[in-house]
Every structure is written in C-alpha cells, then in structure tokens.
Scaffold this motif. Structure first.
Motif, short mmCIF file in Angstrom:
data_model
loop_
_atom_site.label_atom_id
_atom_site.label_comp_id
_atom_site.label_asym_id
_atom_site.label_seq_id
_atom_site.Cartn_x
_atom_site.Cartn_y
_atom_site.Cartn_z
N LEU A 101 0.78 -1.23 0.00
CA LEU A 101 0.00 0.00 0.00
C LEU A 101 0.82 1.29 0.00
O LEU A 101 0.43 2.25 -0.68
N ASP A 107 -8.15 -1.47 8.60
CA ASP A 107 -8.38 -0.20 9.29
C ASP A 107 -7.71 0.90 8.49
O ASP A 107 -6.68 0.68 7.84
N ILE A 108 -8.28 2.09 8.56
CA ILE A 108 -7.73 3.20 7.80
C ILE A 108 -7.81 4.47 8.66
O ILE A 108 -8.79 4.67 9.38
N ALA A 109 -6.76 5.28 8.60
CA ALA A 109 -6.76 6.56 9.31
C ALA A 109 -7.17 7.64 8.34
O ALA A 109 -6.59 7.77 7.26
N LEU A 166 -0.63 5.28 0.09
CA LEU A 166 -1.57 5.12 1.20
C LEU A 166 -0.83 4.58 2.42
O LEU A 166 -0.46 3.41 2.48
N GLY A 225 -1.99 5.09 5.68
CA GLY A 225 -2.83 4.98 6.87
C GLY A 225 -3.57 3.66 7.01
O GLY A 225 -4.44 3.54 7.86
N VAL A 226 -3.23 2.68 6.18
CA VAL A 226 -3.98 1.42 6.18
C VAL A 226 -3.24 0.38 7.02
O VAL A 226 -2.05 0.14 6.83
N THR A 227 -3.95 -0.22 7.96
CA THR A 227 -3.34 -1.22 8.85
C THR A 227 -4.30 -2.40 9.01
O THR A 227 -5.47 -2.33 8.64
N GLN A 261 -10.27 6.93 0.22
CA GLN A 261 -9.02 6.15 0.29
C GLN A 261 -9.30 4.66 0.10
O GLN A 261 -8.56 3.96 -0.59
N VAL A 277 -9.80 3.73 -3.46
CA VAL A 277 -8.53 3.62 -4.19
C VAL A 277 -7.91 2.26 -3.95
O VAL A 277 -7.46 1.57 -4.88
N VAL A 278 -7.89 1.83 -2.70
CA VAL A 278 -7.32 0.51 -2.37
C VAL A 278 -8.07 -0.58 -3.13
O VAL A 278 -7.47 -1.47 -3.76
N ARG A 282 -7.49 -0.24 -7.13
CA ARG A 282 -6.13 -0.34 -7.66
C ARG A 282 -5.40 -1.58 -7.19
O ARG A 282 -4.42 -2.00 -7.80
#
Lengths: 91, 91
Positions: free
Chosen positions: A31, B51-53, A36, A38-40, B63, B66-67, B70
């Motif tokens: 990612l 999870d995303i911030a 990107l 901020g993705v966890t 966001q 996009v993940v 893509r």
C-alpha cells in the motif's frame, strides 16, 4: 415444512485471530507504493453469496450455517459470518 | 488535513454478472450431496477487512475505494463494494 420463501445469504469467511495471513500482510506492504500510509490490519478472506429456499428466517439461517461450516469454511482455522435477508431487500 | 480518526473498512469483491464463476458452480453442484437442494445462484468472491486513518467518513471512503480499485479488484471482471464505518462500531 413448506420452503416457499427465497432468502439471500452472504457468508464471509476470514482466518481466525492468530492464524498467519500472508495474503493480508502482502497487501499491507504494497500500500505505501500507492501513496496510502494509513492502512493497517489488513485481513484477506472469502465472500460467498447465494439464494436459499426456506420456510422462514430461522430455517434459512440454519441451512446457510450448514453450508458455511461444512463446505465454505474450515472451522479449525477460519471463522464464518452468515447474514440472511429476504430476497429482494436491500443489502 | 488531520487524519485523526480510525475507520474499519470491508471490501467485498465479486465477479461481474456474465463472467464465468467456476468456483461458485462447483460449490452449487456439491450441495445436494450435503442434503441441501434449495441453494441456487452461488457466487464466490473475496472479502478484505482493514483499518484506515482518515479525517472523516468521506476521506476514509475515498481512500478505501482507491485501495479496492487499484489493488484488491480487477475492475474489468470484478465489482467491489466498499463499506466504511467508524472503528469500534458494530458490523
């Protein structure tokens, strides 16, 4: 028993906590290259959708749970979440 | 931009209508052997959770989309459904 109603079922199958998830880890590493950061906590699993004929909600859920536990998921390493709703209702 | 909130994201990826789904067809053929004759229209896909911030709901959804487009789905043959909710809220 009169299975007269149609129900839409979604079964989501994810690896249990503590089971290694290399696909999720690989996605997470990819990612930052997309910008990107901020993705966890990425977890990769499977999703199945099907229709089922049943007499009522409880019957549909019972049948769908049999499908999930005996065919779609490996209960040793995977957990499944079964969602049933009347056919035609919004997701 | 202050990405201060955490959001839980689910991305479901399913083959588009009209694309052959041999995995779903195989599952459907296996079900009568389990005594389940009322199951039809089986579709097999993938499910991802992460999870995303993000600064707010709209930013998190942008966001996550996009993940999904893509990295997780092939938009030519697959459609993705992105669901975003604040972290900690019930699924």
């Amino acid at each position: 028993m009169a299975p007269s109603q149609q129900f839409s079922v979604q079964v989501e199958v994810l690896l249990r906590d503590g089971i290694a998830d290399p696909q999720g880890a690989t996605i997470e590493r990819a990612l930052p290259a997309l910008g990107l950061d901020g993705v966890t906590a990425v977890r990769a699993g499977k999703s199945f959708r099907f229709d089922i004929a049943a007499s009522d909600d409880a019957d549909a859920l019972a049948q769908a749970t049999v499908v999930a536990d005996r065919l779609l998921a490996n209960p040793v390493i995977e957990e499944s979440v079964v969602t049933v709703r009347p056919a035609g209702s919004p997701a």
